[in-house]
Structures are given as C-alpha cells and as structure tokens.
Design a protein around this motif. Sequence first.
Motif, short mmCIF file in Angstrom:
data_model
loop_
_atom_site.label_atom_id
_atom_site.label_comp_id
_atom_site.label_asym_id
_atom_site.label_seq_id
_atom_site.Cartn_x
_atom_site.Cartn_y
_atom_site.Cartn_z
N ALA A 123 0.83 -1.21 0.00
CA ALA A 123 0.00 0.00 0.00
C ALA A 123 0.87 1.26 0.00
O ALA A 123 0.57 2.23 -0.71
CB ALA A 123 -0.93 -0.01 1.21
N ALA A 127 0.82 3.88 -3.09
CA ALA A 127 0.39 5.25 -2.83
C ALA A 127 1.51 6.25 -3.14
O ALA A 127 1.25 7.35 -3.62
CB ALA A 127 -0.05 5.38 -1.37
N THR A 215 2.95 5.56 6.84
CA THR A 215 2.66 4.13 6.77
C THR A 215 3.57 3.35 7.71
O THR A 215 3.14 2.38 8.37
CB THR A 215 2.83 3.61 5.33
OG1 THR A 215 2.02 4.39 4.45
CG2 THR A 215 2.43 2.16 5.22
N VAL A 235 -7.68 2.17 12.69
CA VAL A 235 -8.18 2.05 11.32
C VAL A 235 -9.71 1.95 11.32
O VAL A 235 -10.39 2.57 10.49
CB VAL A 235 -7.54 0.83 10.62
CG1 VAL A 235 -8.22 0.58 9.28
CG2 VAL A 235 -6.05 1.06 10.42
N ARG A 339 -8.27 6.56 -0.51
CA ARG A 339 -8.85 5.81 0.61
C ARG A 339 -7.94 5.85 1.83
O ARG A 339 -8.38 5.56 2.94
CB ARG A 339 -9.09 4.35 0.19
CG ARG A 339 -10.08 4.20 -0.92
CD ARG A 339 -11.54 4.32 -0.46
NE ARG A 339 -11.92 5.61 0.09
CZ ARG A 339 -12.29 6.65 -0.64
NH1 ARG A 339 -12.32 6.57 -1.93
NH2 ARG A 339 -12.63 7.79 -0.04
N LEU A 340 -6.68 6.20 1.64
CA LEU A 340 -5.74 6.26 2.77
C LEU A 340 -5.58 7.67 3.31
O LEU A 340 -4.85 7.86 4.29
CB LEU A 340 -4.37 5.71 2.34
CG LEU A 340 -4.31 4.24 1.92
CD1 LEU A 340 -2.89 3.88 1.50
CD2 LEU A 340 -4.77 3.33 3.05
N ILE A 343 -6.61 7.74 6.87
CA ILE A 343 -5.96 6.74 7.73
C ILE A 343 -4.52 7.11 8.02
O ILE A 343 -4.04 6.99 9.16
CB ILE A 343 -6.05 5.35 7.08
CG1 ILE A 343 -7.52 4.90 7.01
CG2 ILE A 343 -5.23 4.32 7.84
CD1 ILE A 343 -7.72 3.58 6.30
N LEU A 344 -3.79 7.57 6.99
CA LEU A 344 -2.37 7.86 7.18
C LEU A 344 -2.10 8.90 8.28
O LEU A 344 -1.27 8.65 9.17
CB LEU A 344 -1.76 8.31 5.85
CG LEU A 344 -1.59 7.22 4.78
CD1 LEU A 344 -1.04 7.82 3.49
CD2 LEU A 344 -0.67 6.12 5.28
#
Length: 363
Positions: A123, A127, A215, A235, A339-340, A343-344
């Motif tokens: 991922a 990314a 990450t 998450v 989508r991250l 989250i990141l």
Amino acid sequence: MSGENHSDRPRAGIPAPGESGVPLSDDAFPGFDASQVPPRPQLPVQDTGEHSAIREQWRTKRGEIETHVSQARDHFDQANERIKQRTGRDLILAIVIGVAFGAALVASLLFIKWLFVPIALAAGLLATYELSRALRAGGRRVDVVPQLIAATGVLLAAASGQLWTSWVTLVVAVSFIAVWRMIAQMVVKDGRTYGDVLSDVVVGAFVQIYVPFLTSVAIMLLFQENGEWWVLSFVSIAVAADTCAYAAGLAFGRHPMAPRISPKKTWEGFAGAVAGSLIVGVLLSVFLLHLVWWAGLILGAAVLISATLGDLGESMLKRDLGIKDMSSWLPGHGGLLDRLDSILPSTIPALALFFLLSPWMVS
C-alpha cells in the motif's frame, strides 16, 4: 372343424359373461361361485382440472416474484445512479472493493500480524507511486524511481520495531531524494529557477513524509505489545468516521463544510462522523483494548480530527493539481491514496495515545 362345439363361443359383438360389466351368473355356469372372483383393480382417476389450477397458481406466483425482483432491481439501480450523480462514486463497486480490502486487513491483524507488513509495504509503495505521478502531472519534478527506493527503505526499517531506526531512515531517505533532485537538475540544465528547484526538493521530501513515513508509523505500532489491536482500532475508527460522514451527508447534507476545498463535504456529514468515531472508539477501547471508557472518547476524537484534516488536506492538494482522484485503479474509490487520506495522518495520534493510555488498561 365341424366337430367343434360352436355353442360355447360368444357371438360376435356380444361380450362373454364377466366381461365389460356383464356379471357372472351361477345359472349360466352351474357350480361356479361368482363371489369368489376378485374385483378388477380400479386405477386412480387423475383430477386434471385440479392439477391445472395448481400449475396456474405456480405460474402466477412465479410471475409475481419475477416482477417484484425486477422492480427492486430497477429501484436499486435508480438509487445507485442518483448516488453516483451526487457523489461521483459507484456505490456497488465501492462497497465490494472496500469489503475485500477490509477483510484482508482484519484477517492479517487477527491471525498473523506479520501479514500486515507486506500489505502495508504494498500500500505504501503504490500510494507513493500514485502521489509522485500526480505531482509530475501537475508540473512538479518528482523522481518516481528514487521515491520508490527511498520508500522501501523507510517501510522496511519500521519492521525492525525500533523507533529510532525509522527516524534515522526517514532522514536518510529525505536527504537521498533532495540530493538526487539537485544532481538531476544540474544534469538537465533546462534553466529552471532556484526557487523552482527548491520547491521540487520540498515536494519530494513531502512525498516521503506523507506516505512512506506515516505508513511506517502503523508498522511501528504493530510491533508494540498488543499493537495489532491498536492498529485495528484506529483504522476502524477512521473508517467509521468516513462511512458515517458519507451516510449522514448523503441523507441530511445541506450545509457545505469547506466549499472551496471539498464542496461535497457538509456539516451534517461531519456530525455523523463525530457520532460514529466516538461510539466506535468507546466500544473498541472497552472490549478490544481493555481501556477505561473515557479513553475511547479521547482515541475517537483524536482519530476523528486527524482523519478529517487528512481528508481535507488531500482534497486541497487534488484541487491544486486540478484532478478529481489520484488515480483510477480502484473503481468506485479512485486511487488507493484517496482511501488512505484519512488513515495515514491517524497513525501519529494512534501511536502517541498508545504510550499515553496503555497505563490505563483494565486488568
């Protein structure tokens, strides 16, 4: 032939006794008891009218079911089309892909947490590639191959579980990107100004910090004691905030939150994100992390703030680059970084709260 007794034969067209309903008679055959002859078995008579009625009822029911299914499909397609026109996303594909990625992530954390490392590595690299290509399309000089090399080093260093190793590797990676860009600029000699070159160096460093390093923070958290539950928790909270914001905004959204940055985000959607993140934060803190309930409020609020800022930050970056999505690799979602984005940034408060809240664990 002439000696045969023809009087015992029945005449043509006349049935013999005992046939076709002609009863046997004791007078016709002396010494013969007709009551001893068993009755001829009667075959069941099929009521064809009743069977036809049953078949007709089944046909009617099947036709009704098919009609209801067809109407339901039409209503669903119309609703999905309205959602797609309003949000620009295909809801069906988004749900299927989201569930698939979520299942892989949860399975890795529940069973063998080492499996999370290759997932995070893939991922992070994908990314990084997406962001580098988007910045290059926007006119920035970002070197894709060196970015991927540096990102691999940052992500693998985090797998050692040593925090200082990750920080040192990040400094080395940023320095490597900066030196590469300046040497590449000197080789090209295309008249680019010093200000533009410095801007390219800063943008290259931003790529390493935003994607590989954030990450790697999740990987650092993974290798702490009970770290897999903390990764799963933050998450889940970020996903819950994003999902509740989407649902509430779709159902009740009327007042834009930041129209110049992200016109489709509303205050009603943000209210749904607040409710979802706090509720999920409390539930996970009590039942998964074994913390006091108010620790869940802190964790939920921290992840909510970081996720919202990350979402708005990426929206501002895409607006500055003049693009809608970072890529089109994930149908219904855009790019992986799309989508991250929430989250990141949440990895930082999650790791910090791990050290702050762990002493409050309920034994």
